[in-house]
Scaffold this motif. Structure first.
Motif, PDB file in Angstrom:
ATOM      1  N   PRO A 141      26.254 -23.919 -13.546  1.00 21.03           N
ATOM      2  CA  PRO A 141      26.234 -24.716 -12.319  1.00 21.03           C
ATOM      3  C   PRO A 141      26.311 -23.879 -11.036  1.00 21.03           C
ATOM      4  CG  PRO A 141      28.308 -25.007 -13.476  1.00 21.03           C
ATOM      5  CD  PRO A 141      27.437 -24.174 -14.351  1.00 21.03           C
ATOM      6  N   MET A 142      26.819 -22.678 -11.132  1.00 18.60           N
ATOM      7  CA  MET A 142      26.964 -21.844  -9.934  1.00 18.60           C
ATOM      8  C   MET A 142      25.632 -21.222  -9.518  1.00 18.60           C
ATOM      9  SD  MET A 142      30.651 -20.134 -10.609  1.00 18.60           S
ATOM     10  CE  MET A 142      30.735 -19.494  -8.961  1.00 18.60           C
ATOM     11  N   THR A 143      24.768 -20.908 -10.500  1.00 17.12           N
ATOM     12  CA  THR A 143      23.508 -20.222 -10.184  1.00 17.12           C
ATOM     13  C   THR A 143      22.280 -21.072 -10.481  1.00 17.12           C
ATOM     14  OG1 THR A 143      23.319 -19.265 -12.395  1.00 17.12           O
ATOM     15  CG2 THR A 143      24.544 -17.982 -10.729  1.00 17.12           C
ATOM     16  N   GLY A 144      22.441 -22.092 -11.323  1.00 20.02           N
ATOM     17  CA  GLY A 144      21.299 -22.892 -11.749  1.00 20.02           C
ATOM     18  C   GLY A 144      20.515 -22.240 -12.872  1.00 20.02           C
ATOM     19  N   ALA A 145      20.955 -21.079 -13.344  1.00 19.49           N
ATOM     20  CA  ALA A 145      20.270 -20.383 -14.441  1.00 19.49           C
ATOM     21  C   ALA A 145      20.458 -21.163 -15.740  1.00 19.49           C
ATOM     22  CB  ALA A 145      20.817 -18.963 -14.589  1.00 19.49           C
ATOM     23  N   VAL A 146      19.381 -21.273 -16.517  1.00 20.15           N
ATOM     24  CA  VAL A 146      19.419 -22.028 -17.770  1.00 20.15           C
ATOM     25  C   VAL A 146      19.264 -21.106 -18.973  1.00 20.15           C
ATOM     26  CG1 VAL A 146      18.493 -24.130 -16.705  1.00 20.15           C
ATOM     27  CG2 VAL A 146      16.937 -22.499 -17.789  1.00 20.15           C
ATOM     28  N   TRP A 147      19.647 -21.619 -20.135  1.00 20.76           N
ATOM     29  CA  TRP A 147      19.417 -20.957 -21.401  1.00 20.76           C
ATOM     30  C   TRP A 147      19.393 -22.027 -22.473  1.00 20.76           C
ATOM     31  CZ3 TRP A 147      24.049 -20.922 -18.836  1.00 20.76           C
ATOM     32  CH2 TRP A 147      25.171 -21.374 -19.525  1.00 20.76           C
ATOM     33  N   THR A 148      18.864 -21.669 -23.623  1.00 21.04           N
ATOM     34  CA  THR A 148      18.788 -22.577 -24.768  1.00 21.04           C
ATOM     35  C   THR A 148      19.828 -22.139 -25.787  1.00 21.04           C
ATOM     36  OG1 THR A 148      16.431 -22.905 -24.386  1.00 21.04           O
ATOM     37  CG2 THR A 148      17.265 -23.501 -26.564  1.00 21.04           C
ATOM     38  N   SER A 149      20.500 -23.116 -26.396  1.00 22.93           N
ATOM     39  CA  SER A 149      21.521 -22.832 -27.392  1.00 22.93           C
ATOM     40  C   SER A 149      21.341 -23.768 -28.581  1.00 22.93           C
ATOM     41  CB  SER A 149      22.907 -23.019 -26.783  1.00 22.93           C
ATOM     42  OG  SER A 149      23.914 -22.736 -27.737  1.00 22.93           O
ATOM     43  N   ASP A 150      21.870 -23.358 -29.715  1.00 28.42           N
ATOM     44  CA  ASP A 150      21.858 -24.221 -30.894  1.00 28.42           C
ATOM     45  C   ASP A 150      23.210 -24.910 -31.070  1.00 28.42           C
ATOM     46  OD1 ASP A 150      23.204 -21.892 -31.573  1.00 28.42           O
ATOM     47  OD2 ASP A 150      22.337 -21.756 -33.582  1.00 28.42           O
ATOM     48  N   SER A 151      24.062 -24.800 -30.069  1.00 27.94           N
ATOM     49  CA  SER A 151      25.393 -25.397 -30.110  1.00 27.94           C
ATOM     50  C   SER A 151      25.700 -26.037 -28.756  1.00 27.94           C
ATOM     51  CB  SER A 151      26.422 -24.294 -30.403  1.00 27.94           C
ATOM     52  OG  SER A 151      27.723 -24.758 -30.162  1.00 27.94           O
ATOM     53  N   LYS A 152      26.465 -27.112 -28.778  1.00 23.47           N
ATOM     54  CA  LYS A 152      26.890 -27.738 -27.522  1.00 23.47           C
ATOM     55  C   LYS A 152      27.920 -26.876 -26.801  1.00 23.47           C
ATOM     56  CE  LYS A 152      26.141 -32.626 -28.506  1.00 23.47           C
ATOM     57  NZ  LYS A 152      26.773 -33.939 -28.651  1.00 23.47           N
ATOM     58  N   GLU A 153      28.594 -26.027 -27.559  1.00 17.81           N
ATOM     59  CA  GLU A 153      29.613 -25.150 -26.982  1.00 17.81           C
ATOM     60  C   GLU A 153      28.958 -24.188 -25.984  1.00 17.81           C
ATOM     61  OE1 GLU A 153      32.849 -21.771 -28.401  1.00 17.81           O
ATOM     62  OE2 GLU A 153      31.533 -22.693 -29.866  1.00 17.81           O
ATOM     63  N   ILE A 154      29.548 -24.073 -24.811  1.00 17.63           N
ATOM     64  CA  ILE A 154      29.000 -23.219 -23.755  1.00 17.63           C
ATOM     65  C   ILE A 154      29.460 -21.777 -23.945  1.00 17.63           C
ATOM     66  CG2 ILE A 154      28.928 -22.754 -21.263  1.00 17.63           C
ATOM     67  CD1 ILE A 154      27.487 -25.341 -22.029  1.00 17.63           C
ATOM     68  N   LYS A 155      28.496 -20.880 -23.988  1.00 21.00           N
ATOM     69  CA  LYS A 155      28.743 -19.435 -23.957  1.00 21.00           C
ATOM     70  C   LYS A 155      27.701 -18.868 -23.004  1.00 21.00           C
ATOM     71  CE  LYS A 155      31.121 -18.784 -28.226  1.00 21.00           C
ATOM     72  NZ  LYS A 155      31.280 -18.022 -29.437  1.00 21.00           N
ATOM     73  N   ASN A 156      28.115 -18.642 -21.776  1.00 19.83           N
ATOM     74  CA  ASN A 156      27.230 -18.253 -20.687  1.00 19.83           C
ATOM     75  C   ASN A 156      26.765 -16.798 -20.847  1.00 19.83           C
ATOM     76  OD1 ASN A 156      26.189 -17.490 -18.128  1.00 19.83           O
ATOM     77  ND2 ASN A 156      27.385 -19.093 -17.134  1.00 19.83           N
ATOM     78  N   PRO A 157      25.445 -16.580 -21.076  1.00 18.22           N
ATOM     79  CA  PRO A 157      24.944 -15.217 -21.265  1.00 18.22           C
ATOM     80  C   PRO A 157      24.820 -14.431 -19.955  1.00 18.22           C
ATOM     81  CG  PRO A 157      23.136 -16.758 -21.386  1.00 18.22           C
ATOM     82  CD  PRO A 157      24.395 -17.575 -21.255  1.00 18.22           C
ATOM     83  N   TYR A 158      24.965 -15.120 -18.829  1.00 18.67           N
ATOM     84  CA  TYR A 158      24.796 -14.453 -17.536  1.00 18.67           C
ATOM     85  C   TYR A 158      26.098 -13.877 -17.001  1.00 18.67           C
ATOM     86  CZ  TYR A 158      20.422 -16.961 -17.922  1.00 18.67           C
ATOM     87  OH  TYR A 158      19.224 -17.434 -18.384  1.00 18.67           O
ATOM     88  N   TYR A 159      27.222 -14.549 -17.294  1.00 19.27           N
ATOM     89  CA  TYR A 159      28.530 -14.102 -16.814  1.00 19.27           C
ATOM     90  C   TYR A 159      29.560 -14.170 -17.948  1.00 19.27           C
ATOM     91  CZ  TYR A 159      26.218 -14.915 -12.385  1.00 19.27           C
ATOM     92  OH  TYR A 159      25.324 -14.888 -11.359  1.00 19.27           O
ATOM     93  N   PRO A 160      29.356 -13.419 -19.025  1.00 21.44           N
ATOM     94  CA  PRO A 160      30.250 -13.565 -20.178  1.00 21.44           C
ATOM     95  C   PRO A 160      31.668 -13.062 -19.950  1.00 21.44           C
ATOM     96  CG  PRO A 160      28.724 -11.764 -20.525  1.00 21.44           C
ATOM     97  CD  PRO A 160      28.301 -12.449 -19.262  1.00 21.44           C
ATOM     98  N   LYS A 161      31.864 -12.130 -19.031  1.00 21.68           N
ATOM     99  CA  LYS A 161      33.223 -11.605 -18.819  1.00 21.68           C
ATOM    100  C   LYS A 161      34.062 -12.530 -17.950  1.00 21.68           C
ATOM    101  CE  LYS A 161      32.235  -6.790 -19.606  1.00 21.68           C
ATOM    102  NZ  LYS A 161      32.025  -5.483 -19.085  1.00 21.68           N
ATOM    103  N   ASN A 162      33.464 -13.056 -16.897  1.00 17.53           N
ATOM    104  CA  ASN A 162      34.226 -13.853 -15.944  1.00 17.53           C
ATOM    105  C   ASN A 162      34.134 -15.354 -16.181  1.00 17.53           C
ATOM    106  OD1 ASN A 162      34.690 -11.398 -14.759  1.00 17.53           O
ATOM    107  ND2 ASN A 162      33.093 -11.632 -13.219  1.00 17.53           N
ATOM    108  N   MET A 163      32.983 -15.804 -16.677  1.00 18.28           N
ATOM    109  CA  MET A 163      32.763 -17.256 -16.798  1.00 18.28           C
ATOM    110  C   MET A 163      32.073 -17.604 -18.121  1.00 18.28           C
ATOM    111  SD  MET A 163      31.576 -18.232 -12.941  1.00 18.28           S
ATOM    112  CE  MET A 163      30.415 -16.930 -12.638  1.00 18.28           C
ATOM    113  N   LEU A 164      32.610 -17.112 -19.206  1.00 20.69           N
ATOM    114  CA  LEU A 164      31.982 -17.313 -20.516  1.00 20.69           C
ATOM    115  C   LEU A 164      31.755 -18.780 -20.831  1.00 20.69           C
ATOM    116  CD1 LEU A 164      30.956 -16.161 -23.209  1.00 20.69           C
ATOM    117  CD2 LEU A 164      33.301 -16.313 -24.057  1.00 20.69           C
ATOM    118  N   THR A 165      32.699 -19.633 -20.502  1.00 25.80           N
ATOM    119  CA  THR A 165      32.577 -21.054 -20.857  1.00 25.80           C
ATOM    120  C   THR A 165      32.131 -21.922 -19.684  1.00 25.80           C
ATOM    121  OG1 THR A 165      34.917 -21.414 -20.423  1.00 25.80           O
ATOM    122  CG2 THR A 165      34.293 -20.866 -22.698  1.00 25.80           C
ATOM    123  N   CYS A 166      31.646 -21.289 -18.622  1.00 27.58           N
ATOM    124  CA  CYS A 166      31.183 -22.037 -17.453  1.00 27.58           C
ATOM    125  C   CYS A 166      29.737 -22.486 -17.685  1.00 27.58           C
ATOM    126  CB  CYS A 166      31.255 -21.168 -16.209  1.00 27.58           C
ATOM    127  SG  CYS A 166      30.707 -22.021 -14.715  1.00 27.58           S
TER     128      CYS A 166
END
Length: 173
Positions: A141-166
């Protein structure tokens, strides 16, 4: 004139063979092969995303190259000519982004390219998705960047250290 007649027969023979081939593509073996290709493409995309989550730039190189190679031989089915052209153009763009990601080792640059790759990937995700899989479009939500996942669980590939579940799920297939 004789050459023209011969060329016409060759063309018609090739066209007839192409029609026979397309009818053969409904066999169970070919359906199974196509499903395996779809699973492979999805698996390679997800491996690429997961390499970004753990900040493994060498894994990104390997998985980006694998994604590009898995897309090379994929044939789109049941599309109009216009849809086929659009899908082929999008696949080529994904392959180019993957090649670009594979050519650099800077994780932040790889993530930036992945943003563009992921937008294009979602455009064709329904074509690449195996019949027994569910895919989710997730967004930061902070950048609008998208990704595809096979799980509903959020694991942010763009900010994994600071905002892994954002992030949040925006759509599913």
């Amino acid at each position: 004139m004789k050459k023209l007649v011969i060329l016409t027969f060759i063309f018609l023979g090739t066209f007839a063979q192409a029609q026979v081939t397309s009818k053969e593509e409904v066999t169970p073996d070919l359906v199974e092969k196509r499903e395996a290709q779809k699973k492979e493409i999805t698996k390679k995309y997800l491996a690429l995303k997961n390499s970004l989550i753990v900040s493994d730039s060498l894994g990104v190189v390997k998985n980006a190259d694998a994604l590009k190679n898995s897309l090379k031989n994929f044939k789109f089915k049941k599309l109009t000519l216009e849809q086929m052209n659009a899908a082929t153009t999008t696949r080529t763009a994904i392959m180019n982004f993957a090649a670009e990601m594979a050519s650099i080792k800077n994780i932040n640059k790889q993530r930036k390219i992945f943003e563009s790759l992921s937008v294009k990937y979602w455009d064709l995700a329904a074509k690449f998705k195996a019949a027994d899989a569910t895919l989710y479009l997730q967004v930061c939500p902070m950048t609008g960047a998208v990704w595809t996942s096979d799980s509903k669980e959020i694991k942010n590939p763009y900010y994994p250290k600071n905002m892994l579940t954002c992030g949040e799920v925006k759509a599913s297939l």
